[in-house]
Motif scaffolding. Structure first.
Motif: not given
Length: 290
Positions: A148-154, A158-162, A266-270
């Motif tokens: 994703l182009a971000g930053p994305v907050a949700s 779960r995200t990791a900056a690349i 990003a992946i789902r937090s669950t």
């Protein structure tokens, strides 16, 4: 002891994760009637209803929800143990990946090559799209990993900056020689739900420029061609237009925006699927070309 096979419980988990028998069938590379048959076998063995019909769909009963809740961590542990024993070499399955054009043009080819080499049993399904839609697909369970182009907050991801990419204001050489923004100059942009669009508007406001029009296109490569044809100016990722800048076909017509666009995996937090978690770990180590 009830006579249930592992594939029965795997089927139940994927129905719960994806929401429909059809989606679970696609995920497990089988048919919807086969999924229905597995559910019936489970219900017959357990003597309880796991699903009930609501309208045209099926939803988990209270007993079904309890079984999913109790079994999901056990299934994740079982998969982790098998994958760990084989260093993921025996991993199989289909992983659906969403990416924007910038990620697809830089870090994604290397990621795909690494997965194909290390995990030959894993099939990747790639789809290019805009950030807003990719986020919806991830949360809806139709994508497993997205760039994703971000930053994305949700709270659901779960995200990791690349890394980040530099942006430049460009127009064709002829447009720049004719005065660029000294004349009324149309602007082209990715649509408003893209972070690039926000950077474009911020930059115009900082320079006190009100263009006669702001047209949009959801494809960065097409935007490059439009600007090359002399149809206006655009703020574009430097990594995608280096050749055009080097040749002089595109010329910078405003100072570069200070804000860069950040990219995240990003992946789902669950998410609990060990294969998805392993691929996310690998994706987190990527570094997008600035």
């Amino acid at each position: 002891m009830k006579r249930l096979a592992i594939y029965h419980l795997e089927t139940l988990l994927w129905i719960a994760r994806l929401g429909t028998f059809r989606a679970a069938a696609e995920r497990l590379n089988t048919t919807q009637p086969a999924i229905s048959a597995r559910v019936k076998e489970m219900e017959d063995q357990l003597g309880v209803a796991l699903f009930r019909r609501e309208g045209r769909g099926m939803v988990l009963t209270a007993k079904g929800r309890d079984l999913v809740k109790d079994f999901e961590p056990l299934w994740a542990g079982f998969e982790r143990a098998l994958f760990k024993a084989s260093d993921f070499a025996g991993a199989t399955g289909v992983v659906r990946i969403g990416a924007g054009e910038i990620a697809a043009a830089s870090c994604l080819p290397g990621f795909v090559a690494q997965v194909e080499q290390d995990l030959p049993g894993v099939t990747l399904e790639l789809e290019l799209d805009l950030t807003a839609r990719m986020l919806q697909q991830l949360l809806g369970g139709t994508s497993d990993i997205v760039f994703l182009a971000g930053p994305v907050a949700s709270p659901g991801i779960r995200t990791a900056a690349i890394g980040s990419v530099r942006l430049v204001w460009v127009a064709s050489r002829a447009t720049a020689q004719a005065g660029g923004f000294a004349n009324p100059l149309p602007v082209w942009s990715i649509p408003s739900h893209s972070p690039l669009h926000g950077v474009m508007r911020e930059s115009l406001a900082q320079h006190g420029i009100a263009p006669p029009t702001i047209a949009t296109c959801n494809n960065v490569r097409t935007l490059v061609e439009i600007v090359l044809a002399g149809r206006g100016a655009a703020v574009l990722p430097e990594t995608m237009i280096r050749a055009e800048l080097a040749s002089g076909a595109l010329v910078e017509v405003l100072p570069r925006p200070k804000r860069q666009v950040r990219f995240e995996a990003a992946i789902r937090s669950t998410e609990s699927d060990p294969l998805i978690l392993e691929l996310f770990r690998r994706a987190s180590a990527l570094r997008i070309d600035p």
